[in-house]
Enzyme design. Structure first.
Site, PDB file in Angstrom:
ATOM      1  N   HIS A   1      58.893  92.697  50.067  1.00  0.00           N
ATOM      2  CA  HIS A   1      57.528  92.570  49.117  1.00  0.00           C
ATOM      3  C   HIS A   1      57.559  91.352  48.270  1.00  0.00           C
ATOM      4  CE1 HIS A   1      59.979  92.625  46.210  1.00  0.00           C
ATOM      5  NE2 HIS A   1      61.806  93.973  46.839  1.00  0.00           N
TER       6      HIS A   1
ATOM      7  N   CYS B   1      66.627  94.062  49.667  1.00  0.00           N
ATOM      8  CA  CYS B   1      65.133  94.253  49.870  1.00  0.00           C
ATOM      9  C   CYS B   1      64.985  92.385  50.254  1.00  0.00           C
ATOM     10  CB  CYS B   1      64.031  94.435  48.745  1.00  0.00           C
ATOM     11  SG  CYS B   1      63.916  96.381  48.991  1.00  0.00           S
TER      12      CYS B   1
END
Length: 398
Positions: A151, A167
């Site tokens: 992301h 992440c």
């Protein structure tokens, strides 16, 4: 909707500490007989009705070549590579999981994609941040496994560090570019590889060593040498230089040498022709084996001697090499680089002459007596004088 939100819970560590910085019928009714045959037969006329029907038929559109994309993330390098048909064409810096919450290693795929995602506080699901400049997920989200995903971020300064809850963070412009290339189902490989070797322009072999961010992969000279051996340049990087590079682990490039395929009389050899410091180095043992030529090696004078002549030799980590310019002197071979980038050697075709030694413009008969002979089965290598230690097939066994 609420379950969907929970996919983003572990993607942010707002206050995480920063640790280090860091792919049929032919035209006009003629038959097709293949690429190399042109049909010049006269074209037969067709009935009017059939001709009208043929003119109204449009050719089938050509099928476009299938394109496949793949994402490869290397944790120690803190990089994300985007591959097209197995060739990398983009490389981006990324932010990855902290040591306490590491990014997982393995083979995954893009499971979902979402633009303008909403961030949900991992500690309190009632606390959310809608899409916008303050959203920790940025403007793009690609789920790869469970709650882990790729992301954007509202903290671009964190890119290149170990900072997240697992992440993969990217700069906004980078993540939007990757997002547009990939689809649901695109393979994602996350690996932990501290040693990275590339073959770049002009066959130059360059290698990098990255820090052991998670403590998963200790390195030593032997391990790095094996990696270099896969590209044929392991003899051209000194052990002390490798040790120093392991200690630094700064991810900077080290240019070793240029490696090219090598052949003799049309037979490809496993060893390479190596260019370093403007010299083309060729392996003595393999060429002696292929040509059945006996040589001697004098370590005091660094001289190789064959029935055809003498030349300077180079001992590279216990393996002997010679300058390609001396191929005719030592092995009665000639050649050079072909258009395909292969160093091709072939036997010189000439009248048979008495073997002689040639060095510095002088010619003298070769005296093969009183020299120690090493026979490794198919290759005979003779030694004279004090002998330096060489590889197992060239070792002095006296």
């Amino acid at each position: 909707m609420f379950r969907k939100m929970t996919a983003f819970f572990v993607c942010l560590s707002l206050f995480g500490s920063v640790v280090g910085l860091g792919e049929a019928a032919g035209e006009n009714g003629k038959k097709s007989y293949g690429t190399w045959i042109k049909d010049v037969s006269p074209v037969k006329s067709m009935p009017v009705a059939e001709e009208k029907e043929a003119k109204g038929t449009l050719p089938a559109p050509l099928k476009e070549e299938a394109v496949s994309y793949k994402i490869v993330i290397n944790i120690p390098a803190r990089s994300l590579g985007l591959y097209k048909n197995n060739e990398r064409f983009r490389l981006y810096p990324v932010g990855l999981g902290k040591i306490s919450t590491p990014t997982p290693v393995g083979y995954f795929s893009v499971l979902t994609k979402e633009e303008n995602p909403t961030w949900v506080d991992p500690g309190d699901s009632r606390n959310t941040i809608p899409s916008g400049a303050s959203n920790p997920l940025g403007y793009r989200w690609m789920q790869v496994w469970g709650n882990y995903g790729i992301h954007g971020t509202n903290r671009p300064e964190s890119i290149g560090n170990f900072v997240s809850n697992g992440c993969i963070r990217m700069r906004e412009t980078d993540v939007e570019e990757v997002y547009d290339y990939v689809s649901v189902g695109t393979p994602v490989e996350i690996m932990y590889q501290r040693v990275v070797i590339d073959k770049i322009k002009d066959n130059m072999i360059v290698y990098y060593i990255y820090p052991d961010g998670y403590g998963y992969q200790p390195l030593d000279v032997e391990v790095v040498t094996k990696w270099l051996a896969g590209y044929g340049v392991e003899k051209f990087e000194a052990d002390e230089d490798i040790e120093k590079k392991i200690r630094l682990a700064d991810g900077q490039p080290t240019y070793v040498a240029r490696a090219y395929s090598l052949s003799i009389n049309g037979k490809n050899l496993n060893d390479k022709a190596i260019i370093k410091d403007d010299i083309v180095y060729l392996p003595v043992e393999k060429i002696a084996e292929q040509t059945k030529v006996a040589l001697t090696w004098d370590s005091d004078s660094a001289t190789l001697t064959s029935p055809y002549g003498k030349a300077i030799g180079y001992d590279k980590k216990n393996t002997l090499f010679f300058n390609a310019e001396d191929a005719s002197v030592l092995f009665h071979l000639e050649g050079g680089f072909s258009k395909k980038g292969i160093y091709e050697l072939s036997t010189i075709k000439s009248k048979t002459e008495e073997p002689s030694e040639k060095i510095s413009g002088k010619t003298e008969a070769v005296d093969m007596q009183d020299r120690h002979t090493v026979n490794n089965g198919s290759t005979i290598v003779n030694r004279e004088g004090r002998t330096a230690k060489t590889n197992s097939s060239l070792q002095d066994r006296s």
